[in-house]
Design an enzyme around this catalytic site. Structure first.
Site, PDB file in Angstrom:
ATOM      1  N   CYS A   2       7.704  43.606  14.567  1.00  0.00           N
ATOM      2  CA  CYS A   2       9.233  43.541  14.695  1.00  0.00           C
ATOM      3  C   CYS A   2       9.891  43.040  13.876  1.00  0.00           C
ATOM      4  CB  CYS A   2       9.434  43.719  16.042  1.00  0.00           C
ATOM      5  SG  CYS A   2      10.942  44.208  16.642  1.00  0.00           S
ATOM      6  N   ARG A  27      14.622  40.348  19.058  1.00  0.00           N
ATOM      7  CA  ARG A  27      14.249  41.945  18.692  1.00  0.00           C
ATOM      8  C   ARG A  27      13.049  42.500  19.711  1.00  0.00           C
ATOM      9  NH1 ARG A  27      13.760  43.709  13.417  1.00  0.00           N
ATOM     10  NH2 ARG A  27      15.552  42.925  12.004  1.00  0.00           N
ATOM     11  N   TRP A  74       5.432  44.195  17.709  1.00  0.00           N
ATOM     12  CA  TRP A  74       5.795  45.068  18.849  1.00  0.00           C
ATOM     13  C   TRP A  74       4.759  45.885  18.660  1.00  0.00           C
ATOM     14  CZ3 TRP A  74       7.380  50.105  19.486  1.00  0.00           C
ATOM     15  CH2 TRP A  74       7.864  50.403  20.958  1.00  0.00           C
ATOM     16  N   ASN A  98       6.226  45.982   9.222  1.00  0.00           N
ATOM     17  CA  ASN A  98       6.999  46.333  10.162  1.00  0.00           C
ATOM     18  C   ASN A  98       7.043  47.980   9.972  1.00  0.00           C
ATOM     19  OD1 ASN A  98       7.826  44.275  11.241  1.00  0.00           O
ATOM     20  ND2 ASN A  98      10.043  44.396  10.493  1.00  0.00           N
ATOM     21  N   GLY A  99       6.872  48.776  11.033  1.00  0.00           N
ATOM     22  CA  GLY A  99       6.751  50.335  10.732  1.00  0.00           C
ATOM     23  C   GLY A  99       5.513  50.911  11.241  1.00  0.00           C
ATOM     24  N   GLU A 480      23.555  55.587  31.698  1.00  0.00           N
ATOM     25  CA  GLU A 480      23.435  54.267  31.329  1.00  0.00           C
ATOM     26  C   GLU A 480      22.852  53.319  32.361  1.00  0.00           C
ATOM     27  OE1 GLU A 480      23.692  50.711  28.890  1.00  0.00           O
ATOM     28  OE2 GLU A 480      22.992  52.849  28.628  1.00  0.00           O
ATOM     29  N   LYS A 484      19.798  50.798  32.144  1.00  0.00           N
ATOM     30  CA  LYS A 484      19.600  49.656  32.251  1.00  0.00           C
ATOM     31  C   LYS A 484      18.992  48.971  33.300  1.00  0.00           C
ATOM     32  CE  LYS A 484      22.150  48.191  28.958  1.00  0.00           C
ATOM     33  NZ  LYS A 484      21.344  49.435  28.459  1.00  0.00           N
ATOM     34  N   GLU A 487      15.197  49.342  32.158  1.00  0.00           N
ATOM     35  CA  GLU A 487      14.891  48.433  31.136  1.00  0.00           C
ATOM     36  C   GLU A 487      14.685  46.995  31.760  1.00  0.00           C
ATOM     37  OE1 GLU A 487      17.039  49.847  27.107  1.00  0.00           O
ATOM     38  OE2 GLU A 487      18.505  48.800  28.828  1.00  0.00           O
ATOM     39  N   HIS A 503      21.394  71.032  42.998  1.00  0.00           N
ATOM     40  CA  HIS A 503      20.405  71.959  42.479  1.00  0.00           C
ATOM     41  C   HIS A 503      18.998  71.182  42.263  1.00  0.00           C
ATOM     42  CE1 HIS A 503      23.615  74.636  41.568  1.00  0.00           C
ATOM     43  NE2 HIS A 503      24.406  73.693  41.478  1.00  0.00           N
ATOM     44  N   LYS A 603      14.226  45.360  20.282  1.00  0.00           N
ATOM     45  CA  LYS A 603      15.815  45.358  19.942  1.00  0.00           C
ATOM     46  C   LYS A 603      15.907  46.298  18.789  1.00  0.00           C
ATOM     47  CE  LYS A 603      20.053  44.316  20.698  1.00  0.00           C
ATOM     48  NZ  LYS A 603      20.656  44.439  22.029  1.00  0.00           N
TER      49      LYS A 603
END
Length: 608
Positions: A2, A27, A74, A98-99, A480, A484, A487, A503, A603
């Protein structure tokens, strides 16, 4: 992922590499490592877990050397172990990445067939072996890297050092950001962002897509994707050299929640002329009046900001809006009409899925607008219309102030689009400016309920499942709020449009499932309350978030209520973001989780 930092220095680099990694902790990561070159060999120190573990290893076994690379990882390929931690190395070269290297498997199989032995489960290690194989064949390291890059598919930012070349540092980027920093005494740096390099230099050059750079004592030579020498402009980054502090707050997330009145006001100042009661003039480089359709693309929290914006754009400007999760956008082969505006929302401006979608939309003839918190990011540099937020650095992995600043920008953009379309009278424009200008004070009023929300957290913390309900623009807030809570507390939570409960999801309701209802008084209040009463009739434990009028009308029978300031429906999503953020925060604290760096999250998500 990361974080990356590399130094070709005039003094030992290990301590500064570790300090650079600390600046990248925000991050999110699960292991870290450093490699330096000294006396014709590569030495590494790596550790799983937090940077304190790596610091302890370095204290026990210091690393000499004037050149080095470092990384916080990460995990994508392979568990977060020391063996899988970067840097990866052979006898000749060490690399951080990274990637994702998408074709690592066939490359790995090819190299194993040639006798190479791999020590990790990562995709990154193939880069070290590809380059090393050519060096062993007598090929110059620069040429070895150049030809190896041609064989890599996917997204990457790379930094490499070489055992027999103690004055050579090479970097490359494709789909993942990398910057070159120019320091004093001939020092040159690589970093995954300017923040990592801020204590070392403010003079930064951003590599373009496909660029690679050869750094020696003579300087930095950048090449484009066709291997032609190029120059990239050197700019002053503006990143502060001081370590960002929590101040008197227990966590960065709590500090950033409480910064929202200030940063939302700073953001709105760019888009409103408050004294004149007017929106700021539209940018000259894009004709909003000609926009026939808006396509919004984002990920995670930014996607939910886009969902709120869809209501605003269609209500005020009467322009049709499509909205997509960025990772799905290209693959449904969307129809992009002439005269369309593609709007991309990203806190970092480097989100890989969103950046790939942006390039797809540009190739389809769309005008590109971006809402980002980093005005020097790749997305910002590739946009026709840059709409910066002014949230400042957001260190907590779970986005808070970036979200409300995004909403502020999007509300102003929706109003500007409506004005350009001739759908706002002067008086209506003044009203919108007045309501938006009231948002910072209303946010401050919502923050006054911090202690009440902390007390309420005890009701939520024991739960295994939590539901959030809202209607209209408050439906994305329900999503949202659930995100949160997931997370940072690791409690399973889901957000629903309140009218959808009957429903299917209503089957989940019992007295062990708290249900958070977001219902400011307004056009949809009565309908939301009807849906809430359906939950109560089945034993659901309802927590109602509303203003005084809403609590008076519907608070009876709720296990708890939170009274918010009474605000105009336009700014309700901005204000009601505060209680759902605080609720998630205090539940996470009650459960003892890592609030600022929750497990498995990063992040800046620079992989697809």
């Amino acid at each position: 992922m990361c974080g990356i930092i590399g130094i070709l220095g005039a003094a030992p680099v290990a301590g500064r590499l570790l300090e650079g990694l600390r600046r990248l902790e925000y991050r999110g990561y699960d292991s870290a490592g450093i490699a330096t070159v000294t006396d014709g060999s590569i030495e590494r120190r790596r550790a799983a877990g937090k940077l304190d573990n790596l610091a302890a290893v370095l204290a026990a076994e210091p690393l000499p050397g004037l050149i080095g690379i470092a990384h916080t990882r990460w995990a994508t390929h392979g568990a977060p172990t020391e063996d899988n931690a970067h840097p990866h190395a052979t006898e000749h070269v060490a690399v951080v990445h990274n990637g994702i290297i998408e074709n690592f498997k066939p490359l790995r199989d090819e190299l194993i067939a040639k006798g190479h032995r791999f020590a990790s489960q990562t995709d990154t290690e193939v880069v070290a072996h590809l380059v090393s194989e050519q060096i062993e064949a007598g090929i110059d390291p620069v040429e070895a890297v150049r030809t190896s890059l041609k064989r890599l598919h996917g997204a990457f930012a790379l930094a490499l050092v070489f055992a027999d070349h103690p004055d050579l540092l090479i970097g490359a980027r494709l789909g993942s950001p990398l910057v070159v920093g120019y320091g004093e005494d001939g020092e040159i740096y690589l970093g995954s962002d300017a923040i990592a390099l801020a204590p070392l230099t403010q003079r930064i050059a951003y590599l373009d897509e496909g660029d690679w750079v050869v750094i020696t004592r003579a300087g930095a030579q950048i090449y484009d994707r066709d291997d032609h020498p190029v120059e990239r402009p050197v700019t002053l980054s503006g990143a502060t050299g001081a370590m960002i502090s929590k101040g008197n707050y227990r966590h960065f997330m709590l500090k950033e929640i409480h910064e929202q009145p200030i940063v939302v006001a700073q953001t709105l100042r760019t888009y409103l002329r408050r004294l004149e009661g007017e929106l700021a003039p539209p940018p000259e480089d894009i004709d909003l009046a000609s926009v026939r359709r808006v396509t919004i693309v984002a990920c995670g929290t930014s996607f939910y900001a886009g969902m709120v914006a869809k209501y605003w754009f269609e209500q005020f400007a009467r322009v049709p809006v499509d909205i997509d999760v960025a990772s799905e956008f290209r693959y449904r082969e969307p129809i992009m009409e002439e005269g369309g505006l593609a709007l991309f929302i990203s806190q970092s401006g480097e989100t890989a899925d969103t950046l790939a979608a942006l390039r797809h939309a540009r190739a389809s003839g769309q005008k590109i607008a971006v809402v980002v918190n980093v005005p020097t990011s790749t997305m910002a540099r590739e946009a026709d219309l840059l709409l910066p937020t002014h949230a400042g650095p957001e260190i907590g992995v779970a986005s808070t102030k970036a979200f409300t600043c995004q909403l502020a920008v999007l509300a102003a953009l929706a109003a500007s689009l409506a004005r350009a379309k001739g759908r706002l009278s002067q008086e209506e424009e003044r009203r919108i400016v007045r309501h938006l200008s009231e948002a910072p004070a209303a946010i401050n009023g919502a923050l006054a309920y911090d202690e009440a929300i902390e007390a309420l957290a005890a009701t939520i913390a024991p739960a295994r499942d939590v539901l959030y309900l809202g209607r209209g623009p408050d439906y994305p807030l329900a999503l949202e709020g659930a995100l949160k809570l997931k997370e940072i507390s690791y409690i399973h939570a889901e957000g629903y449009a309140a009218g959808e409960m009957k429903h299917g999801p209503i089957a989940l309701i019992d007295d062990a499932v708290p249900v958070v209802v977001i219902a400011p008084s307004g056009p949809l209040f009565d309908k939301t309350v009807s849906n809430m009463q359906e939950v109560q009739a089945r034993g659901g434990q309802v927590i109602l978030i509303s203003d005084y009028d809403g609590i008076e009308a519907a608070g009876e029978g709720c296990v708890a209520t939170l009274t918010m300031p009474k605000v105009h429906p336009l700014i309700a999503p901005i204000v009601y973001a505060i209680p759902v953020q605080l609720l998630a925060y205090h539940v996470a604290v009650a459960k003892g989780t890592d609030v600022d760096q929750p497990r498995n999250l990063a992040k800046s998500v620079t992989v697809e």
